[in-house]
Design an enzyme around this catalytic site. Structure first.
Site, PDB file in Angstrom:
ATOM      1  N   ASP A  13     -17.614  25.832  26.646  1.00  0.00           N
ATOM      2  CA  ASP A  13     -17.328  26.383  27.936  1.00  0.00           C
ATOM      3  C   ASP A  13     -16.472  27.628  27.701  1.00  0.00           C
ATOM      4  O   ASP A  13     -15.807  28.070  28.765  1.00  0.00           O
ATOM      5  CB  ASP A  13     -17.142  25.608  29.159  1.00  0.00           C
ATOM      6  CG  ASP A  13     -18.175  24.263  29.287  1.00  0.00           C
ATOM      7  OD1 ASP A  13     -19.279  24.673  28.852  1.00  0.00           O
ATOM      8  OD2 ASP A  13     -17.552  23.389  29.406  1.00  0.00           O
ATOM      9  N   LYS A  16     -19.121  31.758  25.461  1.00  0.00           N
ATOM     10  CA  LYS A  16     -20.142  32.241  24.235  1.00  0.00           C
ATOM     11  C   LYS A  16     -20.982  33.202  24.653  1.00  0.00           C
ATOM     12  O   LYS A  16     -21.530  34.085  23.945  1.00  0.00           O
ATOM     13  CB  LYS A  16     -20.566  31.043  23.356  1.00  0.00           C
ATOM     14  CG  LYS A  16     -19.446  30.151  22.749  1.00  0.00           C
ATOM     15  CD  LYS A  16     -19.967  28.992  21.914  1.00  0.00           C
ATOM     16  CE  LYS A  16     -20.574  27.855  22.943  1.00  0.00           C
ATOM     17  NZ  LYS A  16     -19.609  27.139  23.269  1.00  0.00           N
ATOM     18  N   GLY A  40     -24.409  24.846  27.742  1.00  0.00           N
ATOM     19  CA  GLY A  40     -24.711  25.839  29.149  1.00  0.00           C
ATOM     20  C   GLY A  40     -24.115  26.802  28.941  1.00  0.00           C
ATOM     21  O   GLY A  40     -22.807  27.155  28.643  1.00  0.00           O
ATOM     22  N   HIS A  41     -24.980  27.853  28.882  1.00  0.00           N
ATOM     23  CA  HIS A  41     -24.494  29.362  28.640  1.00  0.00           C
ATOM     24  C   HIS A  41     -24.692  30.070  29.708  1.00  0.00           C
ATOM     25  O   HIS A  41     -25.942  30.062  30.547  1.00  0.00           O
ATOM     26  CB  HIS A  41     -25.181  30.023  27.493  1.00  0.00           C
ATOM     27  CG  HIS A  41     -24.845  29.768  26.090  1.00  0.00           C
ATOM     28  ND1 HIS A  41     -25.768  29.985  25.060  1.00  0.00           N
ATOM     29  CD2 HIS A  41     -23.758  29.091  25.740  1.00  0.00           C
ATOM     30  CE1 HIS A  41     -25.208  29.374  24.077  1.00  0.00           C
ATOM     31  NE2 HIS A  41     -23.761  28.799  24.499  1.00  0.00           N
ATOM     32  N   GLN A 223     -21.376  23.535  22.425  1.00  0.00           N
ATOM     33  CA  GLN A 223     -20.113  23.032  22.815  1.00  0.00           C
ATOM     34  C   GLN A 223     -18.978  23.646  22.037  1.00  0.00           C
ATOM     35  O   GLN A 223     -18.917  24.828  22.146  1.00  0.00           O
ATOM     36  CB  GLN A 223     -20.220  21.428  22.103  1.00  0.00           C
ATOM     37  CG  GLN A 223     -21.159  20.801  22.852  1.00  0.00           C
ATOM     38  CD  GLN A 223     -22.651  20.852  22.632  1.00  0.00           C
ATOM     39  OE1 GLN A 223     -22.838  21.101  21.412  1.00  0.00           O
ATOM     40  NE2 GLN A 223     -23.384  21.102  23.676  1.00  0.00           N
TER      41      GLN A 223
HETATM   42  P1  IMP Z   1     -22.913  14.624  25.240  1.00  0.00           P
HETATM   43  O1  IMP Z   1     -23.080  15.932  24.259  1.00  0.00           O
HETATM   44  O2  IMP Z   1     -23.845  14.833  26.281  1.00  0.00           O
HETATM   45  O3  IMP Z   1     -23.092  13.509  24.182  1.00  0.00           O
HETATM   46  O4  IMP Z   1     -21.570  14.567  25.689  1.00  0.00           O
HETATM   47  C1  IMP Z   1     -20.430  14.244  24.753  1.00  0.00           C
HETATM   48  C2  IMP Z   1     -19.102  15.110  25.366  1.00  0.00           C
HETATM   49  O5  IMP Z   1     -19.296  16.403  25.005  1.00  0.00           O
HETATM   50  C3  IMP Z   1     -18.875  14.940  26.665  1.00  0.00           C
HETATM   51  O6  IMP Z   1     -17.408  14.762  27.306  1.00  0.00           O
HETATM   52  C4  IMP Z   1     -19.347  16.177  27.443  1.00  0.00           C
HETATM   53  O7  IMP Z   1     -18.907  16.626  28.673  1.00  0.00           O
HETATM   54  C5  IMP Z   1     -19.058  17.356  26.493  1.00  0.00           C
HETATM   55  N1  IMP Z   1     -19.913  18.145  26.323  1.00  0.00           N
HETATM   56  C6  IMP Z   1     -21.414  18.278  25.920  1.00  0.00           C
HETATM   57  N2  IMP Z   1     -21.752  19.589  25.957  1.00  0.00           N
HETATM   58  C7  IMP Z   1     -20.935  20.380  26.473  1.00  0.00           C
HETATM   59  C8  IMP Z   1     -20.688  22.007  26.706  1.00  0.00           C
HETATM   60  O8  IMP Z   1     -21.489  22.513  26.551  1.00  0.00           O
HETATM   61  N3  IMP Z   1     -19.503  22.303  27.048  1.00  0.00           N
HETATM   62  C9  IMP Z   1     -18.302  21.426  27.391  1.00  0.00           C
HETATM   63  N4  IMP Z   1     -18.556  19.984  27.278  1.00  0.00           N
HETATM   64  C10 IMP Z   1     -19.810  19.489  26.670  1.00  0.00           C
END
Ligand code: IMP
Length: 427
Positions: A13, A16, A40-41, A223
């Site tokens: 976040d 990007k 999420g972009h 991520q």
């Molecule tokens: P998952 O990717 O849904 O398995 O979640 C694993 C961890 O990564 C959790 O703490 C989510 O909140 C975090 N996470 C996954 N995608 C994002 C993102 O795009 N931005 C920030 N945190 C993320």
């Protein structure tokens, strides 16, 4: 042969989408190499705001070919609704290419993600609930379903059967849920096949040929570094490799082809979900960062945890990714503080520690050691060059650069496309 990797230097976040989109006009291919619709972009184009979860943000640039690489996991229903949403707003998505080796997030992967989290109770990871972890687990366990499997019905059926064999035992006997029927899953997956077909390509070949033809290829990480399955704050991580090496495996491009690795770095820190976060603020400052920075998840709508900038993490990101540059984002959010604390090192069990500890226990005990930098109150959103910034904002940027170990080549001073100061060109 410019191949650039753009990735999050913190917990994701970092903004990007804006950075990718800034380059979009001069980039021929934008490639996602890992993750899925957990990303999420937000991209702002003119007065239009787009929220993308799975598609590479280059999809908004007409000259650019967006690519979903083999390392990505795809929920076809989410992909289609994202494509439909863009088409309704007049965005042409016909150039999209999808690797036939990318894995599919099946409905049972989503179910397992949700029930596992519920079962973990207060030890939960705080996942996005999109089935990401279970899909990668199936991939590693060699019971995953790939896009190419949609085009061989009998193989698909055998694979779904193999995947569901153990899972149904788990769902019914451990989680007390109903078993999932093979036929129903196969039918749903097959219903996606025709619409996906025109996009499916040998993306490894396409990208390597593009690089040989001197095209500009941008690899866009989802991520962030600290959410990497190997290099992040395990187990509070995602199940893929957002770090730079992930671009090579997740797109099928050799490391010798990568010319630049750009880390997106927010001028403060945020994190979603559970896990350690040394500079987290649980006070009015944290609330103010959340409010001013609009720190709410694009994918989940969850409030993000907020804190001051952490230079230990930035240094770690430089090292683990081999960063050549930083893109510093959201500097404008810090306008108005008299002093801005920056974490320069940690105190762990009474000792000063300069680098990220490899031990999870130590990291959980890390207390930030702050240096206070003087703030600024002038509006910086109209700044076009570094010298337009007030002196204290310039000094803040310079201090971060010195502590973080790579040059800051661009600075975001507002959410709009043109609200960016370019110091060194990325191309
Ligand atoms: P998952 O990717 O849904 O398995 O979640 C694993 C961890 O990564 C959790 O703490 C989510 O909140 C975090 N996470 C996954 N995608 C994002 C993102 O795009 N931005 C920030 N945190 C993320």
């Amino acid at each position: 042969m410019p191949a650039l990797v753009l990735l999050g230097a913190q917990w994701g976040d970092e903004g990007k989408g804006k950075a990718t989109d800034l380059l979009g006009g001069s980039v021929d291919y934008v490639v996602r190499y890992q993750g899925g619709n957990n990303a999420g972009h937000t991209v702002v184009v003119g007065d239009q705001k787009y929220a993308l979860h799975l598609l590479p943000s280059g999809i908004l640039s007409p000259g650019c070919t967006p690519v979903i690489g083999n390392g990505v996991v795809i929920d076809p229903s989410v992909l289609f609704s994202e494509l439909n949403g863009l088409n309704e707003r007049g965005v042409d998505t016909s150039k999209l290419l999808i690797s036939g080796n990318a894995h599919i997030i099946t409905p049972y992967n989503v179910t397992v993600d949700k029930v596992t989290e519920r079962f973990l109770g207060k030890r939960k990871i705080g996942t996005t609930g999109r089935g990401i972890g279970p899909t990668y687990a199936d991939k590693i366990n060699r019971v995953g379903i790939r896009i190419q499997d949609l085009y061989d019905e009998s193989i698909l059926e055998q694979k779904v059967e193999a995947a569901l064999d153990g899972k149904n035992q788990l769902l019914t006997k451990v989680f007390n849920r109903r078993a999932i029927e093979v036929g129903q899953v196969v039918e749903e997956l097959l219903s996606y096949a025709d619409r996906l077909k025109p996009y499916v390509a040998d993306t490894v070949l396409v990208l390597n040929q593009a690089l040989e033809d001197d095209k500009v290829v941008l690899f866009e990480g989802g991520q962030g570094t600290l959410l990497d399955i190997d290099h992040g704050t395990y187990p509070f991580v995602t199940s893929s490799n957002p770090t730079a090496g992930g671009a090579c495996t997740g797109a099928g491009v050799g490391p010798t082809k990568i010319s630049r690795v750009i880390g997106i770095l927010k001028a403060y820190t945020t994190r979603v979900g559970s896990g350690p976060f040394p500079t987290e603020l649980l006070d009015a400052d944290g609330e103010a960062l959340r409010r001013i920075g609009g720190e709410r998840g694009v994918t989940t709508g969850r409030d993000r945890r907020c804190g001051w900038f952490d230079a230990v993490i930035a240094r770690y990101a430089t090292r683990v990714n081999g960063l050549t540059d930083f893109f510093l984002t959201k500097l404008d959010v810090l306008t108005g503080w008299e002093e801005i604390p920056v974490c320069v090192a940690y105190e762990i069990d009474g000792k000063r520690v300069e680098e990220l500890p490899y031990s999870q226990t130590d990291f959980h005990h890390a207390k930030p050691i702050y240096e206070n930098l003087p703030g600024w109150s002038e509006d910086i959103t109209k700044a076009k060059s570094f010298s337009d910034l007030p002196k204290n904002a310039q000094d803040y940027v310079k201090a971060l650069e010195e502590m973080s170990g790579a040059p800051i080549s661009a600075i975001g001073v507002g959410p709009g496309r043109d609200e960016t100061i370019e110091i060194n060109s990325f191309l």
